[in-house]
Enzyme design. Structure first.
Site, PDB file in Angstrom:
ATOM      1  N   SER A 167       1.815 -14.846   8.936  1.00  0.00           N
ATOM      2  CA  SER A 167       1.694 -16.102   9.680  1.00  0.00           C
ATOM      3  C   SER A 167       2.578 -16.068  10.911  1.00  0.00           C
ATOM      4  O   SER A 167       3.258 -15.103  11.175  1.00  0.00           O
ATOM      5  CB  SER A 167       2.067 -17.280   8.781  1.00  0.00           C
ATOM      6  OG  SER A 167       3.329 -17.070   8.198  1.00  0.00           O
ATOM      7  N   GLU A 182      13.453  -2.879   1.510  1.00  0.00           N
ATOM      8  CA  GLU A 182      14.440  -3.497   2.414  1.00  0.00           C
ATOM      9  C   GLU A 182      14.939  -4.833   1.894  1.00  0.00           C
ATOM     10  O   GLU A 182      16.072  -5.206   2.077  1.00  0.00           O
ATOM     11  CB  GLU A 182      13.816  -3.717   3.795  1.00  0.00           C
ATOM     12  CG  GLU A 182      13.407  -2.423   4.471  1.00  0.00           C
ATOM     13  CD  GLU A 182      12.036  -2.539   5.106  1.00  0.00           C
ATOM     14  OE1 GLU A 182      11.569  -3.671   5.284  1.00  0.00           O
ATOM     15  OE2 GLU A 182      11.443  -1.505   5.396  1.00  0.00           O
ATOM     16  N   THR A 203       0.825  -1.195   0.000  1.00  0.00           N
ATOM     17  CA  THR A 203       0.000   0.000   0.000  1.00  0.00           C
ATOM     18  C   THR A 203       0.862   1.249   0.000  1.00  0.00           C
ATOM     19  O   THR A 203       1.791   1.379   0.785  1.00  0.00           O
ATOM     20  CB  THR A 203      -0.915   0.013   1.234  1.00  0.00           C
ATOM     21  OG1 THR A 203      -1.859  -1.024   1.077  1.00  0.00           O
ATOM     22  CG2 THR A 203      -1.626   1.356   1.350  1.00  0.00           C
TER      23      THR A 203
END
Lengths: 383, 383
Positions: free
Chosen positions: A383, A259, A179
């Protein structure tokens, strides 16, 4: 100070408990006028998040007085209940500031498919309202970060007026679909109609050319607000040039903050029959996993560039393409050219230049390489 | 015995020194008749390799008598000199077998942008010619392997006739752009025109629905040859059914041999307005790096599925999509459905089911997950 650098704006950011790590997660940017012109662009994804569905309606009349942005939850694919949350936040902002909810753009970012805590957001609006200040730009920029390692801010100064901006988004490292939220402010006098033209011109050559991993977000929003507080009305061309400068700076900051990426890749297509052709070719290369993995491996694999070009409908002769990497023309006339061993792919910045020999249009698309860290971060995110 | 199972075919494979590791690298499959009907499909990439440029012309008259295939070099983006190499190989095959070069399909696979050793290939043709036998199918299938860990072969038996086939390609692990080479043989009597119809029907629902990493090869070739040696002429529908069976088996073998992949993902789109819509939706999900990385991480991230669907032009209501993973409907009406914790993504086989609620067409697209091993193999391949 980014968004609060131009006169007529206050902003704030605060931690209101949406993020489990306790980092700032709510930002508010308010235009104090005297004018309230605005323009916005949103994601082209048809499956849009609730804040986008709301904000698309808000911006239609060209008036926006505040943008409220939360991280820690994208409020996407959360159904009608999620829309109510977005609407309530807009109502609360309008209520504390003394105008209608329909002048409040709402942006959200974070995980999708999970409901945001409505009460925390409503309470949070009061918190950030109490912190609003003409020095609040930095705090606002920090409150919209998710996987961003640094906040992205820009100021473009002109004679008597300026543009400020902040953005979030972590380039290719695009958890929750990368986003991208951008708020731009200016104290120039720019009627909404002109603002819209300038914004579309600026996003077309900046954010729209950033294709970090080919995945289109559900929440992308770019809003610009003009307060007119400087009293100066620049020529539209001059304002557009400044806005392009601001948007390009923010786009390059997004690219640099990938990153998981080892390389920033600028793909320039030259001598295309049209700008659309140049964009299609650049985008096809930017979306080739094989090419992006090769760059990660420091392998100047021009064959993968040609194979990507070959999937497009652009005008060119398949037997007469030239490709350079870092200005070494490793491919001439669709065959081997200069020694690929001359290409040093150790530095973070990589350029790919494609000569289509079909016209005089050109365009640059920016992307990142495909790395182990990309796979790691995007396989481990929720997760 | 794959390609030599049907009557009327001989084949051979040998190591002729193209591969640096000394593995077999040249295969020859010959149709001994009495009929020489054929049909072929090739890559849609506009930047085609030299063997494809040659073979596209060869197949136009519906007659093919031999297919010669080398691994150890794709002869792609090698210019006019590379085309001469392809042509010389076809000439040599025609010469030793006693027919014209224009009845010889040539296929190459391996690294792109590098010239193949012409003399080794010409000498090699004599080597494999001396080894031709009705038991040579297995040796041929092994000689076309590149990063394949196993050879891919199939036999489909019918009453009095059969189909044999071999394929190379390593699914998502697509170094040198995942070149897929397929040779199919049959001893049925099938006129070239019917063979073409059957082959297009079969590839449409098998190889064309395999989208391992979105990258389109420069060398892909599928050729079927019919010897008529059984004397049996099956109904076209029956032959087509058998060819679909053979092609689907080979496609699933390609999918399963994606060494870098942890999962094989079948994406089925239901209730689409058209098969094209179903294919577009399936393909968009199959090309989402974010979704594929999530599957690698055993994360049933249905939000990334919806975000991919939202980038298509297919007919659907963005607020009313259902998505199941391994038959658990984790997304209902574009919002959270059953508990994602019920989805066990440990097994290698994963199903994604998308209900568009817009019609009654359907299609399945197969892909793999995006793994560290994919990045590793594709970043290290040519350096």
């Amino acid at each position: 100070m980014s968004v609060t650098h131009p006169a007529g704006f206050v902003a704030a950011g605060a931690a209101i408990g949406l993020k489990s790590n306790g980092n700032p997660d709510l930002a508010l940017v308010v235009n104090e006028g005297p004018r309230f012109d605005s323009a916005s662009v949103f994601t082209a994804n048809r499956c849009k998040a609730n804040p986008v569905l709301w904000s698309e309606q808000v911006v239609k009349d060209g008036t926006v007085r505040a943008v409220v942005l939360n991280s820690g939850g994208a409020n996407c694919y959360t159904g009608p209940d999620g829309f109510v949350t977005t609407h309530r936040v807009a109502e609360e902002v309008g209520s504390v500031l003394g105008f209608g909810a329909v002048d409040v753009v709402v942006c959200s970012t974070g995980l999708i498919g999970l409901a945001n805590d409505r009460q925390r957001l409503i309470d949070g609006v009061h918190t950030v309202h109490g912190l609003l200040s003409a020095d609040g730009g930095n705090a606002a920029a920090e409150a919209i970060m998710t996987t961003d390692s640094v906040s992205k801010q820009v100021v473009v100064e002109r004679d008597g007026w300026s543009i400020g901006g902040m953005a979030k988004g972590a380039g290719m490292l695009a958890p929750a679909l990368a986003t991208m939220l951008v708020v731009l402010t200016t104290d120039a006098v720019v009627p909404a109609e002109d603002l819209d033209k300038a914004l579309r011109s600026a996003t077309r050559v900046s954010f729209d050319r950033l294709d970090s991993d080919g995945c289109m977000s559900t929440n992308d929003t770019v809003t610009v607000m003009a307060s007119g507080a400087s009293g100066v009305q620049p020529a539209l061309a001059d304002f557009t040039t400044a806005l392009v400068e601001a948007c390009t700076s923010l786009a390059m900051q997004l690219l640099a903050d990938a990153e998981g990426a080892d390389h920033e890749i600028a793909i320039t297509t030259l001598n295309a029959a049209s700008e659309e052709d140049a964009m299609e070719v650049g985008r096809s290369v930017a979306r080739s996993n094989l090419f992006k993995a090769a760059v990660f491996g420091k392998d100047p694999n021009w064959g993968r560039v040609l194979a990507s070009i070959g999937t497009t409908k652009a005008a060119f002769d398949p037997a007469d393409l030239d490709v350079a990497m870092n200005d070494v023309w490793v491919c001439r006339n669709s065959g081997p050219g200069e020694d690929p061993g001359l290409v040093d792919l150790s530095p973070r910045q990589v350029t790919v230049t494609i000569d289509l020999k079909a016209g005089d249009a050109r365009a640059t698309v920016w992307t990142n390489d495909l790395t182990h860290a990309y796979v790691h971060e995007n396989s481990a995110y929720s997760s």
